[in-house]
Design a protein around this motif. Structure first.
Motif, PDB file in Angstrom:
ATOM      1  N   LYS A  41       5.586 -27.938 -58.019  1.00 17.88           N
ATOM      2  CA  LYS A  41       6.510 -27.223 -58.921  1.00 17.88           C
ATOM      3  C   LYS A  41       6.090 -25.729 -59.716  1.00 17.88           C
ATOM      4  O   LYS A  41       6.950 -25.126 -60.082  1.00 17.88           O
ATOM      5  CB  LYS A  41       6.688 -28.385 -60.374  1.00 17.88           C
ATOM      6  CG  LYS A  41       7.679 -29.594 -59.967  1.00 17.88           C
ATOM      7  CD  LYS A  41       7.590 -30.430 -61.223  1.00 17.88           C
ATOM      8  CE  LYS A  41       8.468 -31.773 -60.922  1.00 17.88           C
ATOM      9  NZ  LYS A  41       8.354 -32.562 -62.132  1.00 17.88           N
ATOM     10  N   ILE A  42       4.863 -25.743 -59.687  1.00 16.70           N
ATOM     11  CA  ILE A  42       4.308 -24.359 -60.063  1.00 16.70           C
ATOM     12  C   ILE A  42       4.962 -23.399 -59.242  1.00 16.70           C
ATOM     13  O   ILE A  42       5.255 -22.136 -59.511  1.00 16.70           O
ATOM     14  CB  ILE A  42       2.501 -24.404 -60.201  1.00 16.70           C
ATOM     15  CG1 ILE A  42       2.614 -25.270 -61.357  1.00 16.70           C
ATOM     16  CG2 ILE A  42       2.087 -23.057 -60.342  1.00 16.70           C
ATOM     17  CD1 ILE A  42       0.828 -25.563 -61.480  1.00 16.70           C
ATOM     18  N   HIS A  43       4.657 -23.584 -57.839  1.00 13.08           N
ATOM     19  CA  HIS A  43       5.264 -22.923 -56.735  1.00 13.08           C
ATOM     20  C   HIS A  43       6.633 -22.609 -57.080  1.00 13.08           C
ATOM     21  O   HIS A  43       7.157 -21.179 -56.954  1.00 13.08           O
ATOM     22  CB  HIS A  43       4.983 -23.238 -55.422  1.00 13.08           C
ATOM     23  CG  HIS A  43       3.393 -23.092 -55.092  1.00 13.08           C
ATOM     24  ND1 HIS A  43       2.602 -22.173 -55.466  1.00 13.08           N
ATOM     25  CD2 HIS A  43       2.957 -24.027 -54.355  1.00 13.08           C
ATOM     26  CE1 HIS A  43       1.544 -22.264 -54.896  1.00 13.08           C
ATOM     27  NE2 HIS A  43       1.481 -23.457 -54.333  1.00 13.08           N
ATOM     28  N   LEU A  44       7.502 -23.513 -57.377  1.00 14.84           N
ATOM     29  CA  LEU A  44       9.022 -23.272 -57.628  1.00 14.84           C
ATOM     30  C   LEU A  44       9.123 -22.319 -58.729  1.00 14.84           C
ATOM     31  O   LEU A  44       9.920 -21.408 -58.638  1.00 14.84           O
ATOM     32  CB  LEU A  44       9.456 -24.565 -58.032  1.00 14.84           C
ATOM     33  CG  LEU A  44       9.954 -25.618 -56.832  1.00 14.84           C
ATOM     34  CD1 LEU A  44      10.213 -26.922 -57.448  1.00 14.84           C
ATOM     35  CD2 LEU A  44      10.896 -25.160 -55.838  1.00 14.84           C
ATOM     36  N   ARG A  45       8.385 -22.420 -59.749  1.00 12.82           N
ATOM     37  CA  ARG A  45       8.385 -21.705 -60.877  1.00 12.82           C
ATOM     38  C   ARG A  45       8.263 -20.083 -60.529  1.00 12.82           C
ATOM     39  O   ARG A  45       8.898 -19.304 -60.939  1.00 12.82           O
ATOM     40  CB  ARG A  45       7.661 -22.020 -62.084  1.00 12.82           C
ATOM     41  CG  ARG A  45       7.715 -21.054 -63.335  1.00 12.82           C
ATOM     42  CD  ARG A  45       8.953 -21.287 -64.211  1.00 12.82           C
ATOM     43  NE  ARG A  45       9.260 -22.559 -64.415  1.00 12.82           N
ATOM     44  CZ  ARG A  45       8.961 -23.013 -65.631  1.00 12.82           C
ATOM     45  NH1 ARG A  45       8.073 -22.507 -66.555  1.00 12.82           N
ATOM     46  NH2 ARG A  45       9.140 -24.113 -65.919  1.00 12.82           N
ATOM     47  N   GLN A  46       6.986 -19.889 -59.693  1.00 12.82           N
ATOM     48  CA  GLN A  46       6.640 -18.674 -59.555  1.00 12.82           C
ATOM     49  C   GLN A  46       7.737 -18.049 -58.360  1.00 12.82           C
ATOM     50  O   GLN A  46       7.947 -16.863 -58.465  1.00 12.82           O
ATOM     51  CB  GLN A  46       5.555 -18.872 -58.396  1.00 12.82           C
ATOM     52  CG  GLN A  46       4.067 -19.052 -59.223  1.00 12.82           C
ATOM     53  CD  GLN A  46       3.146 -19.750 -58.309  1.00 12.82           C
ATOM     54  OE1 GLN A  46       3.186 -20.133 -57.138  1.00 12.82           O
ATOM     55  NE2 GLN A  46       1.901 -19.786 -58.836  1.00 12.82           N
ATOM     56  N   GLN A  47       8.390 -18.689 -57.512  1.00 15.05           N
ATOM     57  CA  GLN A  47       9.484 -18.595 -56.593  1.00 15.05           C
ATOM     58  C   GLN A  47      10.727 -17.661 -57.405  1.00 15.05           C
ATOM     59  O   GLN A  47      11.111 -16.638 -57.355  1.00 15.05           O
ATOM     60  CB  GLN A  47       9.832 -19.482 -55.880  1.00 15.05           C
ATOM     61  CG  GLN A  47       8.809 -19.762 -54.568  1.00 15.05           C
ATOM     62  CD  GLN A  47       9.200 -20.715 -53.672  1.00 15.05           C
ATOM     63  OE1 GLN A  47      10.493 -21.171 -53.520  1.00 15.05           O
ATOM     64  NE2 GLN A  47       8.059 -21.081 -52.880  1.00 15.05           N
ATOM     65  N   LEU A  48      10.871 -18.571 -58.518  1.00 17.62           N
ATOM     66  CA  LEU A  48      11.844 -18.235 -59.372  1.00 17.62           C
ATOM     67  C   LEU A  48      11.793 -16.993 -60.098  1.00 17.62           C
ATOM     68  O   LEU A  48      12.652 -15.859 -60.246  1.00 17.62           O
ATOM     69  CB  LEU A  48      12.227 -19.154 -60.426  1.00 17.62           C
ATOM     70  CG  LEU A  48      13.324 -20.315 -60.210  1.00 17.62           C
ATOM     71  CD1 LEU A  48      13.170 -21.262 -61.141  1.00 17.62           C
ATOM     72  CD2 LEU A  48      14.599 -19.713 -59.665  1.00 17.62           C
ATOM     73  N   GLU A  49      10.551 -16.689 -60.832  1.00 19.05           N
ATOM     74  CA  GLU A  49      10.088 -15.394 -61.324  1.00 19.05           C
ATOM     75  C   GLU A  49      10.215 -14.193 -60.502  1.00 19.05           C
ATOM     76  O   GLU A  49      10.583 -13.034 -60.938  1.00 19.05           O
ATOM     77  CB  GLU A  49       8.794 -15.749 -61.690  1.00 19.05           C
ATOM     78  CG  GLU A  49       8.466 -16.423 -62.904  1.00 19.05           C
ATOM     79  CD  GLU A  49       6.863 -16.474 -63.102  1.00 19.05           C
ATOM     80  OE1 GLU A  49       6.540 -16.905 -64.257  1.00 19.05           O
ATOM     81  OE2 GLU A  49       6.109 -16.095 -62.375  1.00 19.05           O
ATOM     82  N   LEU A  50      10.110 -14.376 -59.188  1.00 19.31           N
ATOM     83  CA  LEU A  50       9.958 -13.202 -58.215  1.00 19.31           C
ATOM     84  C   LEU A  50      11.404 -13.122 -57.448  1.00 19.31           C
ATOM     85  O   LEU A  50      11.342 -12.699 -56.554  1.00 19.31           O
ATOM     86  CB  LEU A  50       8.868 -13.313 -57.343  1.00 19.31           C
ATOM     87  CG  LEU A  50       7.487 -13.015 -58.131  1.00 19.31           C
ATOM     88  CD1 LEU A  50       6.135 -13.228 -57.006  1.00 19.31           C
ATOM     89  CD2 LEU A  50       7.568 -11.480 -58.762  1.00 19.31           C
ATOM     90  N   LEU A  51      12.218 -14.125 -57.858  1.00 22.32           N
ATOM     91  CA  LEU A  51      13.539 -14.258 -57.253  1.00 22.32           C
ATOM     92  C   LEU A  51      13.510 -14.405 -55.855  1.00 22.32           C
ATOM     93  O   LEU A  51      14.115 -14.014 -54.763  1.00 22.32           O
ATOM     94  CB  LEU A  51      14.320 -12.644 -57.469  1.00 22.32           C
ATOM     95  CG  LEU A  51      14.324 -12.235 -58.916  1.00 22.32           C
ATOM     96  CD1 LEU A  51      14.953 -10.930 -58.856  1.00 22.32           C
ATOM     97  CD2 LEU A  51      15.373 -13.333 -59.730  1.00 22.32           C
ATOM     98  N   ILE A  52      12.546 -15.556 -55.407  1.00 15.89           N
ATOM     99  CA  ILE A  52      12.466 -16.004 -54.116  1.00 15.89           C
ATOM    100  C   ILE A  52      12.010 -15.212 -52.887  1.00 15.89           C
ATOM    101  O   ILE A  52      10.767 -15.559 -52.458  1.00 15.89           O
ATOM    102  CB  ILE A  52      13.609 -16.931 -53.894  1.00 15.89           C
ATOM    103  CG1 ILE A  52      13.955 -17.749 -54.822  1.00 15.89           C
ATOM    104  CG2 ILE A  52      13.390 -17.685 -52.423  1.00 15.89           C
ATOM    105  CD1 ILE A  52      15.159 -18.449 -54.794  1.00 15.89           C
TER     106      ILE A  52
END
Length: 109
Positions: A41-52
């Motif tokens: 889930k932390i990786h999901l948040r990171q991906q959203l922050e950087l626009l995947i």
């Protein structure tokens, strides 16, 4: 977030991976592993922050440069800022509630 079990899609030595909005796991038992799911889930948040897409470019470039320095797959993977953040906070189940934007930058060094 969707958790999918795809035993043969996940590379060897890896038990799971995250590609927004999916968490892909090798074994259905991992769906119940709260620490593992929190890590992803932390990786999901990171991906959203950087626009995947920029997340994956950054991830692989950081891995490549770290690998060129130490020539060790495991050390290079563990030293990626995204992984450091996720490993350091995977047992903190409230982490994402309090996490600030771009927090992975704290783990670059």
């Amino acid at each position: 977030m969707y958790i999918i079990v795809l035993k043969y899609l996940v590379p060897k030595k890896i038990i799971g991976l995250t590609i927004f909005p999916f968490i892909i796991v090798k074994d259905k038992k991992l769906k119940l592993d709260k620490v593992f799911i929190n890590h992803e889930k932390i990786h999901l948040r990171q991906q959203l922050e950087l626009l995947i897409l920029p997340f994956f470019v950054w991830y692989f470039l950081e891995f490549f440069f770290r690998f060129m320095i130490c020539l060790n797959w495991s050390k290079s993977y563990r030293s990626i800022s995204f992984e450091k953040e996720a490993y350091c906070n995977e047992m903190n189940f409230n982490y994402l509630e309090k996490r600030t934007l771009y927090r992975f930058l704290k783990y670059i060094i």
